[in-house]
Design an enzyme around this catalytic site. Structure first.
Site, PDB file in Angstrom:
ATOM      1  N   GLN A  77      72.946  34.959  30.956  1.00 26.25           N
ATOM      2  CA  GLN A  77      71.692  34.805  30.218  1.00 26.25           C
ATOM      3  C   GLN A  77      71.804  35.237  28.763  1.00 26.25           C
ATOM      4  O   GLN A  77      70.821  35.172  28.030  1.00 26.25           O
ATOM      5  CB  GLN A  77      70.577  35.605  30.891  1.00 26.25           C
ATOM      6  CG  GLN A  77      70.244  35.129  32.280  1.00 26.25           C
ATOM      7  CD  GLN A  77      69.721  33.726  32.300  1.00 26.25           C
ATOM      8  OE1 GLN A  77      69.215  33.214  31.306  1.00 26.25           O
ATOM      9  NE2 GLN A  77      69.871  33.054  33.430  1.00 26.25           N
ATOM     10  N   LYS A 115      77.386  26.191  46.020  1.00 33.08           N
ATOM     11  CA  LYS A 115      77.085  25.387  47.196  1.00 33.08           C
ATOM     12  C   LYS A 115      78.282  24.540  47.586  1.00 33.08           C
ATOM     13  O   LYS A 115      78.615  24.408  48.753  1.00 33.08           O
ATOM     14  CB  LYS A 115      75.899  24.463  46.882  1.00 33.08           C
ATOM     15  CG  LYS A 115      74.548  25.057  47.262  1.00 33.08           C
ATOM     16  CD  LYS A 115      73.469  24.003  47.121  1.00 33.08           C
ATOM     17  CE  LYS A 115      72.224  24.614  46.477  1.00 33.08           C
ATOM     18  NZ  LYS A 115      71.328  23.615  45.914  1.00 33.08           N
ATOM     19  N   TRP A 158      64.212  26.662  28.192  1.00 33.96           N
ATOM     20  CA  TRP A 158      64.527  28.001  27.690  1.00 33.96           C
ATOM     21  C   TRP A 158      63.451  28.472  26.706  1.00 33.96           C
ATOM     22  O   TRP A 158      63.235  29.667  26.559  1.00 33.96           O
ATOM     23  CB  TRP A 158      65.889  28.025  26.994  1.00 33.96           C
ATOM     24  CG  TRP A 158      67.000  27.905  27.976  1.00 33.96           C
ATOM     25  CD1 TRP A 158      67.880  26.868  28.097  1.00 33.96           C
ATOM     26  CD2 TRP A 158      67.347  28.841  29.000  1.00 33.96           C
ATOM     27  NE1 TRP A 158      68.739  27.106  29.121  1.00 33.96           N
ATOM     28  CE2 TRP A 158      68.447  28.303  29.693  1.00 33.96           C
ATOM     29  CE3 TRP A 158      66.828  30.068  29.399  1.00 33.96           C
ATOM     30  CZ2 TRP A 158      69.037  28.964  30.761  1.00 33.96           C
ATOM     31  CZ3 TRP A 158      67.418  30.714  30.460  1.00 33.96           C
ATOM     32  CH2 TRP A 158      68.509  30.163  31.127  1.00 33.96           C
ATOM     33  N   PRO A 183      62.053  34.919  34.933  1.00 36.57           N
ATOM     34  CA  PRO A 183      61.542  34.081  36.018  1.00 36.57           C
ATOM     35  C   PRO A 183      62.638  33.244  36.677  1.00 36.57           C
ATOM     36  O   PRO A 183      63.336  32.505  36.000  1.00 36.57           O
ATOM     37  CB  PRO A 183      60.536  33.180  35.299  1.00 36.57           C
ATOM     38  CG  PRO A 183      61.043  33.089  33.893  1.00 36.57           C
ATOM     39  CD  PRO A 183      61.691  34.418  33.604  1.00 36.57           C
ATOM     40  N   TRP A 193      68.295  33.368  28.446  1.00 31.80           N
ATOM     41  CA  TRP A 193      67.011  34.033  28.307  1.00 31.80           C
ATOM     42  C   TRP A 193      67.053  35.163  27.280  1.00 31.80           C
ATOM     43  O   TRP A 193      66.107  35.338  26.511  1.00 31.80           O
ATOM     44  CB  TRP A 193      66.571  34.571  29.659  1.00 31.80           C
ATOM     45  CG  TRP A 193      65.137  34.948  29.737  1.00 31.80           C
ATOM     46  CD1 TRP A 193      64.072  34.185  29.353  1.00 31.80           C
ATOM     47  CD2 TRP A 193      64.610  36.177  30.216  1.00 31.80           C
ATOM     48  NE1 TRP A 193      62.902  34.873  29.581  1.00 31.80           N
ATOM     49  CE2 TRP A 193      63.205  36.101  30.118  1.00 31.80           C
ATOM     50  CE3 TRP A 193      65.176  37.335  30.739  1.00 31.80           C
ATOM     51  CZ2 TRP A 193      62.365  37.137  30.524  1.00 31.80           C
ATOM     52  CZ3 TRP A 193      64.344  38.354  31.146  1.00 31.80           C
ATOM     53  CH2 TRP A 193      62.947  38.261  31.030  1.00 31.80           C
ATOM     54  N   LYS A 222      83.774  32.054  42.092  1.00 30.35           N
ATOM     55  CA  LYS A 222      82.328  32.103  41.993  1.00 30.35           C
ATOM     56  C   LYS A 222      81.689  31.413  43.195  1.00 30.35           C
ATOM     57  O   LYS A 222      82.248  30.511  43.783  1.00 30.35           O
ATOM     58  CB  LYS A 222      81.860  31.509  40.676  1.00 30.35           C
ATOM     59  CG  LYS A 222      81.780  30.023  40.609  1.00 30.35           C
ATOM     60  CD  LYS A 222      81.032  29.665  39.345  1.00 30.35           C
ATOM     61  CE  LYS A 222      80.892  28.162  39.234  1.00 30.35           C
ATOM     62  NZ  LYS A 222      80.205  27.753  38.034  1.00 30.35           N
ATOM     63  N   ASP A 235      59.877  30.152  36.874  1.00 29.91           N
ATOM     64  CA  ASP A 235      60.294  29.154  35.909  1.00 29.91           C
ATOM     65  C   ASP A 235      60.195  27.803  36.607  1.00 29.91           C
ATOM     66  O   ASP A 235      60.848  27.585  37.616  1.00 29.91           O
ATOM     67  CB  ASP A 235      61.740  29.445  35.490  1.00 29.91           C
ATOM     68  CG  ASP A 235      62.148  28.660  34.255  1.00 29.91           C
ATOM     69  OD1 ASP A 235      61.269  28.010  33.657  1.00 29.91           O
ATOM     70  OD2 ASP A 235      63.329  28.708  33.905  1.00 29.91           O
TER      71      ASP A 235
END
Length: 1063
Positions: free
Chosen positions: A577, A617, A541, A49, A581, A614, A88
């Site tokens: 992840q 913003k 998590w 999610p 996750w 990477k 999520d």
RNA sequence: GGGCGUGUAGCUUAGUUUGGCUGGAGCACCCGGCUGAUAACCGGGAGGUCACAGGUUCAAAUCCUGUCAUGCCCA
């Protein structure tokens, strides 16, 4: 089905958006699932999610691509693949966003604002970008059920999470402890490492060397700290068991001037690491003895602040212990341990049985009873006074100013304190063996993500701190009785209802503050206490780790859905992840179900910007997917992402690469389709008309070749999909479409379709194109769902997304045409020879349009059935196979370095020299006779390779190929009038055709033509002139030797001036 | 500081498992050719310190050791 719909110009954006509308009208996604419903084997997928409180970027597109692609592929293979979306919605990032919005920079501020209102804001904030996510998801063609998603904030989801926590609780895997976290007393918040990273600052702070007086010996142990405020909390000293320490006696006062407080007197004895004497001591001193760290272990010392901590029942308090993390890189080689104010300290304290008591309150002030001069004061204000206190008691050796990076609160700029917070843990250390086993049962791509990255992590597994002192999240469902301290974990809403006190209301939703108000009757025998909920929420998590069952509200509902989908077949997220996750799913399923929760896991590399940085913003380098959705379209982005690099490799996003995918793959495919469909429409070609069908065996070798290539490419494509090598699969299919289909098959077939009369050959070509296009569309559809669907619809009237996968599935029938390896090999040779011919011409300075009288092919398999094609490509009048090599070629011998190297080793250069000088025929004879000895080495056929090169005087070239051996192409360079006439004619045709195009004439349009040649021009034969008239569709044509009128088109070829006019 | 990746032409990359012939493509660039074939195609050219430094070997982009850069995770 009647004739295919003719394709027009390509506008990828409108093509895709109108297909989105069609999919929506026809409900194609739902149909693709329904079509497989009866008895199909399920392939189950679990959506990781995303959080919808940030704008989706291009890096979200890539993980959605790999999710979508595999699900679509499996659907076509005949599986039923249901795809539930998920969101999520809990966690710190949501709170931070709202705190910023409302300018609530501390827990006090949040509580003053009101927890209920605050959480309401959080709940709204979660959906800020839901529309943007939905639009992106739909526009990129990710098929997932967005209308019935699982949402972590729903009561159903929370109830399932509660249920799972209760399973752990009942198994004794849930316990209370402490977790040391960076903490800001002003905002009352502990920070995640991500937030800590926001606030590192370089600061200069007092650091002290402290003398810890041994209890039974007349000596002090020196320890160093940069946080004097932690000294009242000292309960132990740690030494490295393998480090060498020394006990030294001060022999003289310091030679240079002493800076700051502290000191030592002559004859005083101190203990520290031998390596650090020079760096630490400022006195002359003699070494009395060397002591290994392990010999220091067990010694007791006098507490610095005897009242601060109660050591009763802790025999190890204020003793020296051994610890692996002690180094001699700085300090004294002895580490001051304050259990509650450092992670290493805490872990060591738990291991050694030190008292775990706070000397500092949650407000950042010393607790009462620490020391009369410190009680109630903010710790960071006490550094000076602590140093003074130590000085007064002769416990300070030295102070200095230490400059280092230290984390600060990014909101208030105050230094953070490492502070042991009360926390709930899942005892992962108790299931280490199981989780390691389950991890090894998962099929990981790439394998090292599971074996190494995750495996390494699991081998150092720690207990999982699952509670957070926050507001917005799944409440921890643990209640504690204030009277008898009984702990109880609630596992369902019904259980809460049953146990709640008569005065408690059922909460309107399972969030704070409502659940905080619920009290439970203590279940303990004879206790009448009212249990109070622990005020924490869960690590988010943990929420997402419950997805495999909580998405179904299992076990309260949908047990069939859960049973049919657990463990899921496939999950896919980015590599970050692994400890997120991927771990939380595995941790939850191990502890709750004693099982894996996913069978296959694709771990993707990150998308970086074009410089390998990477995307973030703050850098402003985030690529907006709409820049490309609105330009090249989704298919191109998706194809680019699949073919650019291996899924698990980090990829530098190159906008130019998307354009390239569009220009190469999609434009080419579209033009093949357009070529086919326009002629098919013109001719009224009906693929389903059996009377016009031409069986594959009766089609031309060119048709059978492309069909065989299609089979080979499809088989490889499938194999590479299975091996997770999607990038290789895509690249190979692209080569097939661009190179084999467009640049060879279509180019070589153009004239076959120009013929206006119906013929079996034309129909063969049309059936072939039809079949190849449909199979290519099926293979591409999972990756690029738009254009292939459009083409499939144009050709058949049905969507490709309900079609069966053409290769390699046990559930549906394979639909590939016959394969013919020899034919493929022959054609590969033909194409190589065509390229070779062009090179020969360039080298011999013979332009392409000027024909050659003869050409010979020497060696290789019989390709006579393609001689007409090859003669046309090479512009050669007569092409023949020639067996006599020596007519054009001579032999050379090349060394086989691999074989020779292992035989001759350091003598290799000398042997190579001899070989180069020797006469090839002689060498060959000697080898044959077994008498070829060079530098003492017996040379055999294994050691050499024979090649042929063309003799001088021929325009020729030899190619070497593993499959067909050496093949030479020889061209006859002689010229005569007939050839010159043909060449000139071809040049004139070319110019006239260009002119027709320039004038935008219809292909069928006729012209009036006049050609003027200058007096040097060779005669154009009647045959050639007729050919010219025919090719240019000239109804009236005149060849003139008069002087041409001024201002008309002209060109010069081989010194001949040609004028022409077209009307 | 630790673990796991990545680093090859201006850009995107193949080759690294299993060492071996001149490190192979595409984009962009230059020259030429071809085209009722598209934003295409074909031939040729230029462009490489295979991140760097050592080592092993007759032979290293490939194996070993170290360093640097970069990304993720952990501290």
């Amino acid at each position: 089905m009647a004739a295919p719909k003719p394709a027009g110009d390509l506008d990828p954006v409108s093509l895709e958006t109108s297909l989105m509308q069609i999919w929506s009208d026809e409900n194609t996604f739902a149909q693709s699932i329904e079509a497989r419903r009866d008895g199909a084997t399920p392939f189950t997928f679990l959506e990781g999610p995303p959080t919808a409180n940030g704008k989706p970027g291009i890096h979200h597109v890539i993980s959605r691509l790999f999710k979508d692609m595999v699900c679509r592929w499996k659907t076509m293979e005949g599986h039923i693949v249901e795809r539930k979306a998920g969101w999520d919605t809990h966690g710190l990032p949501v709170e931070i966003e709202v705190q910023k919005q409302l300018d609530l920079m501390s827990n006090e501020a949040i509580e003053a604002f009101g927890m209920e209102a605050f959480n309401q804001k959080c709940k709204e904030s979660v959906w800020t970008y839901e529309a943007a996510w939905r639009e992106m998801t739909e526009r990129m063609g990710f098929w997932v059920d967005l209308d019935d998603p699982y949402v972590t904030l729903h009561d159903e989801y929370i109830e399932s999470a509660w249920w799972s926590l209760k399973q752990m609780f009942d198994k004794g895997l849930l316990f209370r402890g402490h977790k040391v976290l960076p903490y800001c007393p002003q905002t009352g918040t502990s920070y995640s490492s991500h937030e800590v990273a926001l606030g590192y600052k370089e600061v200069a702070e007092p650091a002290v060397f402290v003398k810890f007086k041994l209890a039974d010996e007349n000596a002090s142990v020196l320890a160093w700290t940069t946080t004097p405020w932690t000294l009242p909390g000292n309960v132990g000293l740690a030494v490295g068991p393998d480090v060498t320490y020394v006990r030294v006696r001060i022999t003289a006062p310091p030679s240079d001037s002493w800076e700051g407080r502290g000191g030592a007197v002559v004859d005083e004895e101190v203990i520290l690491a031998k390596d650090l004497m020079g760096a630490v001591l400022r006195h002359q001193a003699d070494i009395i003895e060397e002591i290994s760290g392990s010999d220091l272990v067990g010694k007791s010392y006098v507490p610095l602040f005897p009242d601060a901590i109660d050591g009763t029942n802790h025999p190890s308090a204020w003793t020296i212990v051994g610890a692996d993390f002690v180094t001699t890189s700085d300090g004294t080689g002895v580490v001051h341990t304050a259990v509650m104010y450092g992670e290493d300290d805490y872990n060591l304290g738990m291991k050694e049985g030190f008292p775990a008591q706070h000397t500092v309150g949650i407000d950042g002030r010393f607790v009462k009873g620490t020391h009369s001069q410190l009680d109630g004061r903010y710790v960071k204000d006490c550094d000076e006074d602590i140093i003074d206190l130590l000085t007064d008691e002769n416990k300070l050796y030295r102070e200095h100013i230490y400059t280092h990076d230290y984390p600060h609160c990014w909101r208030t700029d105050h230094p953070l304190l490492y502070y042991a917070m009360d926390s709930w843990f899942v005892k992962m250390t108790a299931v280490k063996e199981q989780i390691t086993q389950y991890n090894s049962e998962v099929e990981w791509a790439p394998s090292w993500t599971g074996e190494k990255r995750m495996g390494e992590w699991l081998s150092n597994i720690k207990d999982w701190a699952i509670s957070r002192e926050r507001y917005w999240g799944t409440p921890i469902p643990v209640w504690i009785c204030p009277d008898c301290e009984t702990e109880h974990c609630i596992g369902s809403i019904a259980e809460m209802e049953e146990m709640k006190t008569a005065d408690s209301e059922m909460p309107p939703e399972l969030h704070r503050p409502y659940v905080d108000d619920v009290k439970l009757n203590c279940p303990s025998n004879g206790c009448s206490g009212e249990m109070v909920r622990e005020p924490y929420v869960m690590d988010c998590w943990f929420d997402s780790g419950c997805a495999s069952f909580a998405q179904w509200h299992y076990p309260f509902e949908n047990t069939d859905k859960f049973d049919g989908s657990f463990p899921v077949d496939y999950i896919c997220e980015a590599v970050d992840q692994t400890r997120g996750w991927f771990y939380s799913l595995l941790a939850v399923s191990t502890t709750v179900f004693d099982s894996i929760s996913y069978r296959r896991c694709l771990s993707l590399g990150h998308i970086l910007d074009k410089d390998g940085k990477k995307m973030s913003k703050s850098r402003g380098n985030v690529v907006n997917p709409w820049d490309h959705f609105n330009k090249e379209g989704s298919d191109s982005i998706r194809w680019y992402m699949m073919t650019q690099s291996a899924p698990w490799s980090p990829t530098n996003f190159d906008p130019n690469g998307v354009r390239e995918s569009y220009a190469k793959m999609f434009l080419t495919l579209w033009n093949v389709h357009r070529f086919h469909s326009e002629y098919a429409a013109l001719d009224g070609f009906d693929p389903d008309d059996e009377s016009g069908y031409v069986p594959v065996a009766e089609r031309s070798p060119l048709d059978r070749w492309i069909l065989s290539r299609l089979h080979s490419v499809a088989q490889d494509y499938q194999d590479q999909f299975v091996a997770w090598d999607f990038h290789k699969a895509g690249r190979d299919l692209e080569t097939f479409v661009v190179n084999d289909l467009s640049n060879w098959y279509v180019r070589r077939s153009r004239r076959r379709l120009w013929d206006e009369a119906d013929s079996s050959d034309k129909r063969s070509c049309q059936h072939t194109l039809h079949e190849v296009l449909l199979t290519v569309c099926k293979l591409m559809a999972p990756v690029a769902p738009f254009m292939p669907d459009q083409i499939h619809r144009d050709l058949t009237g049905t969507t490709v997304h309900l079609a069966d996968w053409p290769v390699g599935s046990k559930l549906v029938e394979s639909t590939l045409p016959p394969q013919n390896w020899a034919l493929e090999q022959e054609m590969a040779l033909v194409r190589t020879l065509a390229e070779t011919g062009r090179r020969v011409r360039v080298e011999a300075n013979r332009r392409q349009r000027l024909p050659c009288r003869s050409g010979w092919i020497v060696g290789g398999p019989d390709i006579s059935r393609f001689h007409d094609i090859l003669a046309d490509e090479l512009n050669v009048e007569v092409l023949t196979a020639e067996e006599n090599l020596e007519r054009f070629q001579r032999m050379v011998i090349e060394p086989n370095r691999k074989a020779l190297g292992s035989k001759c080793r350091q003598d290799l250069p000398a042997v190579l020299d001899l070989l180069a000088q020797a006469d090839p025929d002689n060498i060959l004879l000697e080898i044959d006779a077994g008498i070829c000895i060079l530098e003492g080495y017996d040379i055999t056929m294994e050691d050499i390779e024979i090649r042929y090169v063309e003799k001088d005087g021929f325009a020729a070239s030899t190619i070497s190929d593993d499959d067909v051996g050496d093949v030479s192409l020889v061209l006859d360079m002689s010229l005569d009038n007939q050839l010159i006439s043909k060449g000139l004619t071809r040049d004139i045709i070319r110019r006239i055709q260009a002119k027709r195009k320039e004038l935008n004439l219809e292909m069928e349009a006729n012209i009036e033509l006049t050609v003027w040649l200058d007096e040097n021009a060779p005669e154009i034969s009647q045959n050639d002139w007729n050919h010219l008239v025919n090719e240019t569709r000239a109804t009236g044509a005149e060849l003139s030797l008069d002087s041409p009128p001024a201002g008309i088109d002209s060109f010069n070829v081989d010194g001949i001036e040609v004028h022409f006019s077209v009307s």
